[in-house]
Motif scaffolding. Structure first.
Motif, PDB file in Angstrom:
ATOM      1  N   GLN A 122       0.846  -1.187   0.000  1.00 28.91           N
ATOM      2  CA  GLN A 122       0.000   0.000   0.000  1.00 28.91           C
ATOM      3  C   GLN A 122       0.890   1.249   0.000  1.00 28.91           C
ATOM      4  O   GLN A 122       2.060   1.189   0.388  1.00 28.91           O
ATOM      5  CB  GLN A 122      -0.892   0.026   1.251  1.00 28.91           C
ATOM      6  CG  GLN A 122      -1.697  -1.230   1.467  1.00 28.91           C
ATOM      7  CD  GLN A 122      -2.778  -1.415   0.407  1.00 28.91           C
ATOM      8  OE1 GLN A 122      -3.560  -0.511   0.145  1.00 28.91           O
ATOM      9  NE2 GLN A 122      -2.811  -2.574  -0.220  1.00 28.91           N
ATOM     10  N   SER A 123       0.310   2.375  -0.402  1.00 30.90           N
ATOM     11  CA  SER A 123       1.072   3.619  -0.429  1.00 30.90           C
ATOM     12  C   SER A 123       0.280   4.713   0.279  1.00 30.90           C
ATOM     13  O   SER A 123      -0.937   4.802   0.113  1.00 30.90           O
ATOM     14  CB  SER A 123       1.312   4.002  -1.890  1.00 30.90           C
ATOM     15  OG  SER A 123       1.978   5.222  -1.970  1.00 30.90           O
ATOM     16  N   ILE A 124       0.979   5.506   1.080  1.00 32.63           N
ATOM     17  CA  ILE A 124       0.298   6.637   1.731  1.00 32.63           C
ATOM     18  C   ILE A 124       0.652   7.883   0.921  1.00 32.63           C
ATOM     19  O   ILE A 124       1.808   8.068   0.533  1.00 32.63           O
ATOM     20  CB  ILE A 124       0.729   6.749   3.215  1.00 32.63           C
ATOM     21  CG1 ILE A 124      -0.202   7.654   3.988  1.00 32.63           C
ATOM     22  CG2 ILE A 124       2.148   7.220   3.396  1.00 32.63           C
ATOM     23  CD1 ILE A 124      -0.051   7.512   5.501  1.00 32.63           C
ATOM     24  N   MET A 125      -0.348   8.666   0.631  1.00 31.98           N
ATOM     25  CA  MET A 125      -0.111   9.880  -0.155  1.00 31.98           C
ATOM     26  C   MET A 125      -0.603  11.052   0.657  1.00 31.98           C
ATOM     27  O   MET A 125      -1.636  10.961   1.329  1.00 31.98           O
ATOM     28  CB  MET A 125      -0.886   9.765  -1.466  1.00 31.98           C
ATOM     29  CG  MET A 125      -0.442  10.750  -2.500  1.00 31.98           C
ATOM     30  SD  MET A 125      -0.997  10.258  -4.144  1.00 31.98           S
ATOM     31  CE  MET A 125       0.119   8.955  -4.555  1.00 31.98           C
ATOM     32  N   SER A 126       0.130  12.157   0.619  1.00 31.62           N
ATOM     33  CA  SER A 126      -0.239  13.277   1.454  1.00 31.62           C
ATOM     34  C   SER A 126      -0.188  14.573   0.661  1.00 31.62           C
ATOM     35  O   SER A 126       0.819  14.891   0.032  1.00 31.62           O
ATOM     36  CB  SER A 126       0.744  13.333   2.625  1.00 31.62           C
ATOM     37  OG  SER A 126       0.292  14.251   3.552  1.00 31.62           O
ATOM     38  N   VAL A 127      -1.300  15.295   0.673  1.00 39.00           N
ATOM     39  CA  VAL A 127      -1.385  16.584  -0.001  1.00 39.00           C
ATOM     40  C   VAL A 127      -1.187  17.639   1.088  1.00 39.00           C
ATOM     41  O   VAL A 127      -1.933  17.669   2.065  1.00 39.00           O
ATOM     42  CB  VAL A 127      -2.761  16.740  -0.685  1.00 39.00           C
ATOM     43  CG1 VAL A 127      -2.907  18.118  -1.310  1.00 39.00           C
ATOM     44  CG2 VAL A 127      -2.942  15.647  -1.734  1.00 39.00           C
ATOM     45  N   VAL A 128      -0.162  18.492   0.926  1.00 43.07           N
ATOM     46  CA  VAL A 128       0.252  19.375   2.025  1.00 43.07           C
ATOM     47  C   VAL A 128       0.212  20.839   1.610  1.00 43.07           C
ATOM     48  O   VAL A 128       0.595  21.187   0.493  1.00 43.07           O
ATOM     49  CB  VAL A 128       1.703  19.007   2.458  1.00 43.07           C
ATOM     50  CG1 VAL A 128       2.238  19.992   3.501  1.00 43.07           C
ATOM     51  CG2 VAL A 128       1.767  17.584   2.988  1.00 43.07           C
ATOM     52  N   GLY A 129      -0.228  21.702   2.514  1.00 42.83           N
ATOM     53  CA  GLY A 129      -0.180  23.146   2.265  1.00 42.83           C
ATOM     54  C   GLY A 129      -0.832  23.905   3.402  1.00 42.83           C
ATOM     55  O   GLY A 129      -1.873  23.481   3.911  1.00 42.83           O
ATOM     56  N   GLU A 130      -0.196  25.025   3.828  1.00 45.38           N
ATOM     57  CA  GLU A 130      -0.791  25.858   4.888  1.00 45.38           C
ATOM     58  C   GLU A 130      -2.198  26.300   4.495  1.00 45.38           C
ATOM     59  O   GLU A 130      -3.073  26.459   5.329  1.00 45.38           O
ATOM     60  CB  GLU A 130       0.079  27.101   5.135  1.00 45.38           C
ATOM     61  CG  GLU A 130       1.420  26.820   5.785  1.00 45.38           C
ATOM     62  CD  GLU A 130       1.319  26.541   7.282  1.00 45.38           C
ATOM     63  OE1 GLU A 130       0.228  26.684   7.853  1.00 45.38           O
ATOM     64  OE2 GLU A 130       2.362  26.155   7.864  1.00 45.38           O
ATOM     65  N   GLY A 131      -2.407  26.466   3.173  1.00 45.48           N
ATOM     66  CA  GLY A 131      -3.692  26.949   2.681  1.00 45.48           C
ATOM     67  C   GLY A 131      -4.848  25.996   2.949  1.00 45.48           C
ATOM     68  O   GLY A 131      -6.017  26.378   2.900  1.00 45.48           O
TER      69      GLY A 131
END
Ligand code: ADP
Ligand code: ASP
Ligand code: MG
Length: 433
Positions: free
Chosen positions: A367-376
């Motif tokens: 499995q793969s963990i994906m992370s979308v990151v941003g202060e916004g």
């Protein structure tokens, strides 16, 4: 003072080391402390030697370093002591047919000890001092040691005694209070740089690598990835934790503690501004800053009707993971089931056996963990909808979701085989429209 850390690819061969020399010389007036990694691929090679996957001899290791010594015009005898000690250690593990974690750390240390010695001797008016002789101490958790706070004072004292010289030191390695060599975990030279920066109240920590900063996603997966000019400590930490290999996950902690900017720069393009990571929250460049991913995750599904209306059930589950020193990355729960992820198989079968004494358990690997990151992401509530609609349009199923824990990231789990596809469509959605 500034810290300048050069990664494996930046010191991979003689011509790269010459570039490093020019970069360090150009910042001589800022009083640099230079931290280096092993030559690229060397830590990996030493790891294979420890596991017996390669013949127990140092021919390849020696050859690689002798070539660099020759091309830099340094004495071929410079590393004789290191070669001899490494040979003896390898003979020992060959005879015993076992390699403890303590011995493995000692063997891995030769990567950084040799590269730093070469570079310290190649630069004019510089001096090679291993990080443990500069006071960097850790506990004895071999393979993944934790730095001890008392290091800071010792580092300050040690560095003062080498005034007027550019110190070239080893990343990745340290010593425990008993004098055994330890390592900070793979990729840990970035962390060493940041620890030295915090100890010495550096004005800047520079991480020199083979890309022009932290990019919108892994450039090996999405060739359209672009460098990001600036980001907050929190954003960089989240990205590193969720797999952006360009920085070790612990790097930001010492820098944040002392509020020291961290710059990620390209040894092959030194005039590129790269990425600056600092405290204030940049309000530029849209809501989403970058997307990271980490492969090799394992999902464990635990189902038990006993969970219904029971308190203490989750505590019981986590106690098992904690006893097996296995950290959990992601969790989701329903009335009678819990799914969670781990990233190593070392204690998997024992954990599963214990869980099976009171629940039904199934395991899914790759499995793969994906992370979308941003202060916004704190303000822009449209991001989750955009992520899941684009994934569903491309028929990419999502297995688990985590939102809200850090406020600046949305993470989800998918099959490893879908990673490239998911990164490509999400990158297009957020960065190429
Ligand atoms: P070093 O040897 O300098 O420590 P690493 O190989 O550890 O370098 O890290 C640099 C690599 O990280 C890059 O070559 C790139 O392939 C990879 N990488 C993964 N994700 C990212 C990202 N978001 N931004 C930049 N590089 C990334
Ligand atoms: N040489 C070590 C590794 O390859 C540390 C580092 O490069 O940061 O993991
Ligand atoms: Mg690295």
């Amino acid at each position: 003072m500034i810290i300048m850390k050069f990664g494996g690819t930046s010191v991979g061969n003689a011509s790269q080391i010459k570039k490093v020399h020019d970069i360090v010389s150009s910042q001589r007036s800022r009083n640099p402390l230079v931290v280096v990694s092993a030559l690229s691929g060397i830590t990996h090679h030493l790891t294979d030697l420890c596991s017996g996957m390669t013949d127990y001899n140092i021919a390849e290791f020696q050859e690689r370093h002798l070539t660099v010594l020759h091309e830099l015009g340094l004495s071929k005898d410079l590393l004789n002591e290191e070669f001899q000690e490494l040979t003896q250690l390898l003979q020992g593990i060959h005879l015993l047919q076992e390699c403890s974690l303590r011995t493995k750390d000692r063997i891995l240390s030769f990567g950084e000890r040799c590269s730093a010695k070469i570079i310290g001797n190649y630069f004019t008016s510089s001096l090679y001092v291993p990080s443990y002789d500069l006071g960097l101490k850790t506990n004895s958790n071999f393979g993944h040691a934790t730095p001890l706070k008392e290091s800071y004072q010792d580092i300050q004292k040690a560095v003062l005694s080498y005034k007027d010289k550019i110190i070239v030191t080893t990343g990745f390695i340290a010593k425990d209070p008993e004098g055994n060599i330890t390592t900070l975990g793979r990729g840990g030279s970035d962390y060493s740089a940041s620890l030295f920066g915090a100890a010495l109240h550096a004005t800047e920590i520079q991480i020199w690598t083979d890309v022009s900063g932290i990019m919108t996603t892994d450039p090996r997966m999405v060739p359209d990835a672009k460098p990001i000019r600036e980001m907050s400590f929190e954003e960089a930490s989240e990205l590193a934790y969720y797999g952006a290999k360009v920085i070790h996950p612990a790097t930001m902690l010492p820098a944040m503690e002392k509020n020291i900017p961290v710059r990620i720069l390209n040894t092959n393009d030194p005039s590129h501004p790269g990425t600056t990571v600092y405290k204030h929250t940049p309000k530029t460049q849209g809501t989403v800053k970058a997307i990271a991913h980490r492969n090799g995750l394992i999902v464990i599904n635990i189902t038990s009707t006993r969970m219904l209306d029971q308190y203490g059930f989750l505590a019981r589950i986590f106690e098992i993971f904690s006893r097996h020193k296995t950290s959990v990355d992601m969790v989701s729960t329903s009335e009678v089931s819990v799914s969670l992820t781990i990233d190593n198989e070392q204690h998997l079968s024992s954990i599963v056996s214990e869980l099976e004494t009171f629940s039904e358990v199934s395991v899914e690997k790759h499995q793969s963990i994906m992370s979308v990151v941003g202060e916004g992401l704190r303000q822009d509530h449209t991001v989750p909808a955009r992520i899941f609609s684009i994934l569903s349009q491309h028929e990419i199923p999502v297995r688990m979701v985590s939102l809200g824990a850090s406020k600046i990231n949305l993470s989800f789990l998918l099959k490893e085989s879908q990673t490239k596809n998911a990164l490509t469509v999400l990158h297009k959605e957020f960065f190429q429209c």
